[in-house]
Design a protein around this motif. Structure first.
Motif, PDB file in Angstrom:
ATOM      1  N   CYS A   1      33.693  74.374  37.501  1.00  0.00           N
ATOM      2  CA  CYS A   1      34.390  73.734  38.037  1.00  0.00           C
ATOM      3  C   CYS A   1      35.020  73.366  39.437  1.00  0.00           C
ATOM      4  O   CYS A   1      35.132  74.683  40.143  1.00  0.00           O
ATOM      5  CB  CYS A   1      35.443  73.830  36.814  1.00  0.00           C
ATOM      6  N   GLY A   2      34.805  72.855  40.224  1.00  0.00           N
ATOM      7  CA  GLY A   2      35.177  72.558  41.663  1.00  0.00           C
ATOM      8  C   GLY A   2      36.798  73.051  41.913  1.00  0.00           C
ATOM      9  O   GLY A   2      37.363  73.767  43.217  1.00  0.00           O
ATOM     10  N   VAL A   3      37.098  73.183  40.431  1.00  0.00           N
ATOM     11  CA  VAL A   3      39.181  73.161  41.169  1.00  0.00           C
ATOM     12  C   VAL A   3      39.620  75.056  40.788  1.00  0.00           C
ATOM     13  O   VAL A   3      39.838  75.713  41.315  1.00  0.00           O
ATOM     14  CB  VAL A   3      40.021  72.817  40.670  1.00  0.00           C
ATOM     15  N   CYS A   4      39.472  75.683  38.878  1.00  0.00           N
ATOM     16  CA  CYS A   4      39.067  76.555  39.121  1.00  0.00           C
ATOM     17  C   CYS A   4      38.108  77.489  39.629  1.00  0.00           C
ATOM     18  O   CYS A   4      38.091  78.452  38.587  1.00  0.00           O
ATOM     19  CB  CYS A   4      40.095  77.075  37.432  1.00  0.00           C
ATOM     20  N   TRP A   5      36.531  77.110  38.793  1.00  0.00           N
ATOM     21  CA  TRP A   5      35.474  77.718  38.985  1.00  0.00           C
ATOM     22  C   TRP A   5      34.641  79.001  37.913  1.00  0.00           C
ATOM     23  O   TRP A   5      34.644  79.708  37.836  1.00  0.00           O
ATOM     24  CB  TRP A   5      35.745  78.825  40.216  1.00  0.00           C
ATOM     25  N   GLN A   6      35.358  78.462  37.305  1.00  0.00           N
ATOM     26  CA  GLN A   6      35.472  78.641  36.022  1.00  0.00           C
ATOM     27  C   GLN A   6      33.960  78.100  35.740  1.00  0.00           C
ATOM     28  O   GLN A   6      33.819  76.820  35.443  1.00  0.00           O
ATOM     29  CB  GLN A   6      36.195  78.606  34.613  1.00  0.00           C
ATOM     30  N   PRO A   7      32.872  78.605  34.669  1.00  0.00           N
ATOM     31  CA  PRO A   7      31.598  78.013  34.455  1.00  0.00           C
ATOM     32  C   PRO A   7      31.763  77.148  33.696  1.00  0.00           C
ATOM     33  O   PRO A   7      32.583  77.064  32.543  1.00  0.00           O
ATOM     34  CB  PRO A   7      30.859  78.909  33.954  1.00  0.00           C
TER      35      PRO A   7
END
Ligand SMILES: [Zn+2]
Ligand SMILES: [Zn+2]
Length: 237
Positions: free
Chosen positions: A54-60
């Motif tokens: 995710c470009g916001v929270c960086w979770q897969p």
């Protein structure tokens, strides 16, 4: 932010760490082999937190904005982490946080600075996530502040060490689930002294649910920050 090459530590600092190393030779935080804080074998086992995320929270995530972020709308614009939490990356975080091994901070901070210089979010100051006074006194330092100072040294971006303060209250690691972490984080931080306006980079050792970074970003925005980004060494999941 003006991109700058990762700066070397001062000669005095390197001579001092060399002197310390000859008295207390470092050993690998993961496999205990003598020589370096992370040996070559363990270094290749560290998993970088890379796309697709995710470009916001960086979770897969296959989406550029995950369901979690669409639902919760975090106050930060985007967060990045260097490594997935686990193996030698987890051992480094634990050495810094729980074993008092502050000497690993330059190694970790330089990795974070390298990511920041490639990412270029455009920030005017770095803000470490604060920790409660009693815990800081027991540990002797705030690990996020050590990392923030290393990143500042490598990139030339100033550190606003007191822009956020921690209120007295239960720690995040004592919270049983995400809802409890969010509720606890909501009132845990307050604005301190520091720059008003501009864009900021929050720094912490690890991102778990993002509740802490979200709460800190809300505090900075309440005193005029335009955008808030986050950078951690490791990210759980
Ligand atoms: Zn090792
Ligand atoms: Zn997300």
């Amino acid at each position: 932010m003006t991109p700058a090459p990762v700066r070397q530590r001062s000669l005095a600092s390197r001579i001092w760490s060399h002197a310390l190393d000859s008295v207390f030779p470092p050993h690998c935080v993961s496999c205990r082999a003598f020589g370096r804080f992370v040996c070559g074998d363990c270094l290749v086992r560290m998993v970088r937190a890379e796309h697709p995320r995710c470009g916001v929270c960086w979770q897969p995530s296959a989406d550029s904005r995950c369901q979690h972020c669409r639902h919760l709308q975090p106050a930060f614009t985007a967060v990045r982490s260097v490594y997935a939490f686990g193996g030698p990356a987890r051992d480094l975080v634990h050495a810094l946080k729980y074993s008092g091994l502050s000497a690993v901070a330059p190694l970790m901070g330089e990795e974070m600075a390298g990511l920041l210089l490639g990412w270029k979010p455009g920030v005017s100051a770095i803000v470490p996530v604060p920790m409660a006074g009693a815990r800081r006194r027991r540990r002797g330092y705030n690990q996020s502040e050590l990392l923030a100072r290393e990143i500042g040294r490598c990139t030339g971006v100033p550190v606003a060490g007191r822009a956020i303060v921690r209120r007295v209250g239960p720690s995040q690691v004592e919270q049983p689930d995400e809802a409890a972490r969010r509720a606890n984080a909501k009132d845990a931080f307050a604005a301190g002294r520091g720059p008003v306006g501009g864009s900021f980079l929050l720094v912490d050792d690890t991102m778990t649910t993002g509740a802490t970074l979200d709460a800190c970003a809300r505090v900075l925005k309440s005193v005029g920050a335009e955008r808030v980004y986050g950078l951690t060494f490791a990210r759980e999941s």
